[in-house]
Design a protein around this motif. Structure first.
Motif, PDB file in Angstrom:
ATOM      1  N   ASN A  25       0.823  -1.253  -0.122  1.00 52.08           N
ATOM      2  CA  ASN A  25       0.011   0.048   0.128  1.00 52.08           C
ATOM      3  C   ASN A  25       0.948   1.191  -0.108  1.00 52.08           C
ATOM      4  N   ASP A  27       0.980   3.830   1.925  1.00 54.03           N
ATOM      5  CA  ASP A  27       1.498   4.250   3.247  1.00 54.03           C
ATOM      6  C   ASP A  27       2.486   3.260   3.897  1.00 54.03           C
ATOM      7  N   HIS A  28       3.179   2.219   3.211  1.00 49.39           N
ATOM      8  CA  HIS A  28       4.006   1.446   3.679  1.00 49.39           C
ATOM      9  C   HIS A  28       4.946   1.872   4.365  1.00 49.39           C
ATOM     10  N   VAL A  30       5.640   4.893   5.485  1.00 48.76           N
ATOM     11  CA  VAL A  30       5.252   5.520   6.787  1.00 48.76           C
ATOM     12  C   VAL A  30       4.740   4.629   7.739  1.00 48.76           C
ATOM     13  N   ASP A  31       4.227   3.545   7.802  1.00 49.16           N
ATOM     14  CA  ASP A  31       4.010   2.409   8.666  1.00 49.16           C
ATOM     15  C   ASP A  31       5.237   1.719   9.120  1.00 49.16           C
TER      16      ASP A  31
END
Length: 178
Positions: A25, A27-28, A30-31
């Motif tokens: 995804n 946002d990977h 950021v995660d």
């Protein structure tokens, strides 16, 4: 080379529909950074404490046994014998201090050999003291005791003289100045 490529092509064709092609995804990243920056709980240092406790126990046991193993002071029957022993012991200790002060890489072998010989003299002296305890003080045993003490002192003095001669020889030159 073509045969090898053909074999690889066949392998890929065989597993074509079985590949895991999942897209990450958006946002990977950021995660991942959030997980990386999250503070981890402190790990318990049980192993460090166990090692430290073991070391303390070993030190305590060794100190106990070192104090427990000290030989009891020998009691002589006569004051003269005790005085003689203490005077010689002081002289021997002083000579040993002088010997250890001369310690250097050049003299180390001589000093080690001398200390080994001193252990032999010490064990002989212990035998003499056991004889005194067993048979009491008589002239022969007292003479053997004094002879051992004198031998140790003269041996240490000889070793010190040899070390000094070696040092003089090392420092002297064969050249004569006019």
């Amino acid at each position: 080379m073509k045969k090898e490529n053909e074999g690889l092509d066949q392998l890929f064709e065989k597993f074509e529909n079985q590949w895991d092609i999942k897209r990450m995804n958006a946002d990977h990243q950021v995660d991942f950074l959030n997980k990386l920056n999250k503070k981890q709980p402190k790990k318990k240092n049980h192993a460090v404490w166990a090692i430290a406790a073991s070391i303390l126990v070993l030190l305590g046991v060794s100190l106990f046994y070192n104090t427990a193993e000290k030989p009891k002071e020998f009691k002589f029957a006569s004051k003269e014998t005790k005085r003689t022993d203490s005077i010689f012991s002081i002289l021997i200790d002083n000579e040993l201090v002088k010997l250890k002060e001369k310690s250097s890489p050049e003299n180390q072998q001589i000093i080690n050999d001398a200390l080994k010989q001193m252990k032999v003299f010490d064990s002989d002296y212990e035998k003499i003291l056991k004889e005194v305890q067993k048979n009491g003080e008589n002239k022969q045993i007292i003479y053997a005791m004094i002879s051992n003490l004198q031998t140790r002192i003269s041996f240490l003095q000889t070793v010190l003289q040899r070390i000094e001669e070696n040092e003089k020889f090392k420092n002297s030159t064969d050249e004569k100045t006019l």
